[in-house]
Scaffold this motif. Structure first.
Motif, mmCIF file in Angstrom:
data_model
loop_
_atom_site.group_PDB
_atom_site.id
_atom_site.type_symbol
_atom_site.label_atom_id
_atom_site.label_comp_id
_atom_site.label_asym_id
_atom_site.label_seq_id
_atom_site.Cartn_x
_atom_site.Cartn_y
_atom_site.Cartn_z
ATOM 1 N N THR A 51 42.566 -61.492 11.482
ATOM 2 C CA THR A 51 42.361 -62.483 10.386
ATOM 3 C C THR A 51 41.248 -63.373 10.494
ATOM 4 O OG1 THR A 51 44.904 -62.778 10.878
ATOM 5 C CG2 THR A 51 43.952 -64.560 9.720
ATOM 6 N N ASP A 52 40.748 -63.604 9.357
ATOM 7 C CA ASP A 52 39.482 -64.677 9.457
ATOM 8 C C ASP A 52 39.543 -65.895 9.719
ATOM 9 O OD1 ASP A 52 36.396 -64.490 7.773
ATOM 10 O OD2 ASP A 52 37.278 -66.383 8.373
ATOM 11 N N ALA A 53 38.917 -66.579 10.785
ATOM 12 C CA ALA A 53 39.316 -68.050 11.164
ATOM 13 C C ALA A 53 39.495 -68.993 9.838
ATOM 14 C CB ALA A 53 38.324 -68.492 12.224
ATOM 15 N N HIS A 54 38.672 -68.759 9.086
ATOM 16 C CA HIS A 54 39.017 -69.671 7.967
ATOM 17 C C HIS A 54 40.081 -69.652 6.843
ATOM 18 C CE1 HIS A 54 34.562 -69.208 8.381
ATOM 19 N NE2 HIS A 54 34.687 -70.613 8.520
ATOM 20 N N ASP A 55 40.787 -68.572 7.314
ATOM 21 C CA ASP A 55 42.174 -68.231 6.423
ATOM 22 C C ASP A 55 43.157 -68.846 7.349
ATOM 23 O OD1 ASP A 55 41.220 -66.755 4.587
ATOM 24 O OD2 ASP A 55 41.425 -64.999 5.583
ATOM 25 N N LEU A 57 45.079 -72.306 9.453
ATOM 26 C CA LEU A 57 45.112 -73.699 9.615
ATOM 27 C C LEU A 57 46.092 -74.022 10.474
ATOM 28 C CD1 LEU A 57 44.299 -76.594 8.431
ATOM 29 C CD2 LEU A 57 46.317 -76.343 6.841
ATOM 30 N N GLY A 81 36.521 -71.564 15.509
ATOM 31 C CA GLY A 81 36.282 -71.795 14.570
ATOM 32 C C GLY A 81 37.583 -71.877 13.516
ATOM 33 N N VAL A 82 38.653 -72.148 14.303
ATOM 34 C CA VAL A 82 39.794 -72.333 13.567
ATOM 35 C C VAL A 82 40.135 -73.718 13.366
ATOM 36 C CG1 VAL A 82 42.607 -72.162 13.558
ATOM 37 C CG2 VAL A 82 41.057 -70.379 14.513
ATOM 38 N N LYS A 83 40.580 -73.902 12.236
ATOM 39 C CA LYS A 83 40.718 -75.482 11.707
ATOM 40 C C LYS A 83 42.034 -76.131 12.263
ATOM 41 C CE LYS A 83 40.043 -78.983 8.477
ATOM 42 N NZ LYS A 83 38.816 -79.692 8.454
ATOM 43 N N TRP A 90 43.672 -83.693 7.175
ATOM 44 C CA TRP A 90 43.816 -82.499 6.114
ATOM 45 C C TRP A 90 43.526 -83.200 4.601
ATOM 46 C CZ3 TRP A 90 45.583 -80.496 1.800
ATOM 47 C CH2 TRP A 90 44.947 -79.111 1.504
ATOM 48 N N TYR A 198 44.801 -70.861 2.371
ATOM 49 C CA TYR A 198 45.078 -70.344 3.697
ATOM 50 C C TYR A 198 46.183 -69.227 3.615
ATOM 51 C CZ TYR A 198 42.920 -74.448 5.054
ATOM 52 O OH TYR A 198 42.131 -75.736 5.227
#
Length: 586
Positions: A51-55, A57, A81-83, A90, A198
């Motif tokens: 899983t991409d970190a940007h996906d 939350l 890099g995970v939000k 948010w 996300y």
DNA sequence: GAGGTTCAACCTTTT
DNA sequence: GTTGAACCTC
């Protein structure tokens, strides 16, 4: 197959939760069952699965919880890099993205909210005390959709005017952040049905979500998005701001297909404490948690004549447990033979803050270091805010709004300054500027605040909007400090201590009069499950409350957990049972 | 509009 | 017993 190291220290149920695929997940995580561990392990596992970190939350309720989780993630997967954020942050970020750059949204404090609302109510011609209306507004803002049908005409008028005055200055109260985010996302979804920001959302403390935040969750997720909602309905103690344990059940239906996992191994409390807590809870549906702790955990109950005797006894007991800093314990030496405790291992909990003050005084008298829950930070926040309003006013921004936020006297001082003087202040070194302001307005800034403000002003002069520069990172209690923690039962949620005192355990205080009795049970449940080893419950026969001296009885909860309380001079029930068990074995 | 009087709340709290 | 807000008086 070699087991993934991320999963190695998890029990089977935790592993199951971490590795759910293709479904939403509701994790019922009772006290000490490894909630945060599951959350971080899942994030790490998802990343490892590609899983991409940007996906991803992760949402928590407080900044503190968010930074703690970020800290843990740093250890678990340094590339990160995970939000990790809060609902409000948010929403604020979304608002910033959707608004023109020169119109940075400004979030107002509750104090400012009150003033603006009062102002609005008066300007639509309302007379009398507007506080009840304001309370109602705050409560209603937790819901979605907000239903004003049955509300008083007065409230609707004042509300409308209040929102207009906020909008005029690009201001948002905390609830507006959520409400605006919902509006933005609904609009966006209407326009573009592919809007899916996300792929995986993880929400901590789900029992605390308000209906509005729940709606936000619905909008953030869609087909192809997996939500992990983790929480404990039995620790839902924020009903007064709209949260509701039933929302966890609703999640099961609304977010179908949904896998439910209930963690039952508890790593914090001893079994005796868990069982006592479960009795108070009185929820048949609650699974019995099994302690992984070898110490059963003891509960001691003591009744005193009055609050000062109670406080003295607590202070002395702490002194004894910690090896003592006081004169008395130095004389006695630590003859008890017990292992000495660090003061940071000890917390004193209470239902109402006024009880905390009495206890704090007694601890101070004995020279025992303590720290109180962050309530007192409030005053320093006020200082920061005042400086902000003064500075904005000096610069001539939103004069009407910032004027409202200062007292008449303060306003007069600022507005009477000549243009020349204002210009002089503007070029003053931040330190000197602050000194000048503190003197002129009679503010007492602590050195920490001053240093912070200096930095903020400096960065503002380099072009950053003042409101942004001042956006504070709250100072939180540092529980590693060698001090006893004094906390309200509410503030204690999420924390753990080997030794916990619950003071003022009297009927009408715990459970507090006129409050939802089921929520009061959950609150006491939270209190009991903060301790890993030992609980001292105290109550008094007399209490001075709101100027009135009243006689009080022990809380009904004491009777209910009587079987779990260690009786003086006798062995506690659990230990005895254990002995019987051992005899059988041999 | 400042200053005194009266009256009612007064719990929990993050953002 | 204390605070905050509204109301009253000068």
């Amino acid at each position: 197959m070699i087991e993934n190291p991320l999963l190695r220290n998890l029990n089977n149920l935790q592993k199951q939760a971490v590795m759910v695929q293709g479904a939403n997940i509701l994790v019922n995580a009772g006290p000490g069952t490894g909630k945060t561990r599951v959350l971080t392990a899942r994030i790490a596992w998802l990343l490892e699965q590609g899983t991409d970190a940007h996906d991803l939350l992760a949402i928590t309720f407080t900044n503190k919880a968010a930074s703690e989780m970020a800290e843990r993630m740093k250890v678990a997967c340094p590339e990160g890099g995970v939000k990790i954020t809060t609902f409000h942050s948010w929403a604020y970020d979304l608002l910033c993205k959707k608004r023109p750059l020169d119109r940075t949204p400004v979030v107002i404090t509750e104090d400012e909210q009150k003033r603006l609302f009062r102002e609005a109510a008066h300007s639509v011609g309302l007379k009398g005390d507007t506080r009840p209306l304001f309370q109602r507004l705050q409560f209603l803002k937790q819901f979605f959709p907000i239903d004003l049908q049955d509300e008083a005409e007065d409230l609707r008028l004042a509300w409308q005017h209040y929102q207009n005055s906020l909008a005029a200055h690009n201001l948002y109260d905390f609830d507006d952040l959520i409400i605006s985010a919902i509006a933005i996302l609904e609009e966006e979804r209407g326009r573009d049905s592919n809007f899916r920001p996300y792929r995986h959302i993880l929400i901590d403390e789900f029992q605390d979500v308000s209906p509005a935040q729940y709606r936000l969750c619905q909008l953030l997720a869609g087909p192809g998005c997996c939500i992990m909602a983790i929480g404990d309905p039995h620790q839902s103690i924020y009903g007064f701001r709209g949260s509701n344990p039933a929302l966890m059940e609703k999640f099961m239906q609304d977010f179908s297909p949904c896998t439910r996992i209930s963690l039952i191994t508890a790593y914090r409390c001893g079994q005796n404490l868990l069982d006592a807590a479960r009795v108070v809870l009185r929820e048949k549906s609650a699974p019995r948690l099994i302690s992984a702790n070898t110490i059963p955990g003891s509960i001691t109950f003591k009744q005193f004549k009055g609050p000062s005797q109670e406080a003295t006894w607590i202070a002395k007991t702490i002194d004894r447990l910690s090896g003592g800093v006081s004169f008395e314990s130095l004389n006695q030496g630590s003859a008890t033979g017990q292992e000495l405790r660090s003061l940071s291992d000890i917390a004193i909990l209470f239902r109402i803050n006024s009880l905390g003050e009495i206890l704090a005084k007694e601890l101070a008298k004995m020279g025992i270091p303590y720290q109180v829950s962050p309530k007192s930070h409030h005053s320093s926040d006020e200082n920061l805010n005042k400086i902000w309003h003064i500075l904005e006013l000096l610069e001539g921004h939103h004069v009407d709004y910032h004027s409202i936020m200062l007292s008449k006297e303060e306003r007069k001082i600022v507005l009477s300054l000549s243009g020349h003087k204002k210009q002089a202040l503007r070029t003053l070194e931040p330190v000197n500027l602050l000194d000048t302001l503190s003197e002129a307005f009679g503010l007492h800034l602590e050195s920490v605040e001053k240093a912070f403000l200096e930095r903020a002003i400096a960065s503002h002069r380099q072009g950053k909007p003042l409101s942004l520069a001042l956006k504070t990172e709250q100072d939180y209690l540092d529980f590693h400090v060698e001090a006893v923690s004094l906390l309200s039962l509410h503030a204690s949620k999420g924390l753990e201590f080997p030794i916990v005192f619950i003071a003022g355990c009297e009927q009408d205080i715990i459970p507090l009069k006129d409050c939802d009795p089921r929520e009061e049970r959950r609150l006491f449940y939270v209190g009991l499950t903060r301790a890993s080893e030992q609980i001292f419950i105290t109550c008094t026969s007399e209490r001075q409350l709101w100027g009135e001296r009243i006689t009080v009885r022990p809380s009904q909860f004491i009777k209910e957990i009587d079987g779990f309380i260690e009786k003086e001079g006798k062995k506690p029930g659990v230990k005895r049972r254990k002995k019987v068990h051992q005899k059988k074995l041999f």
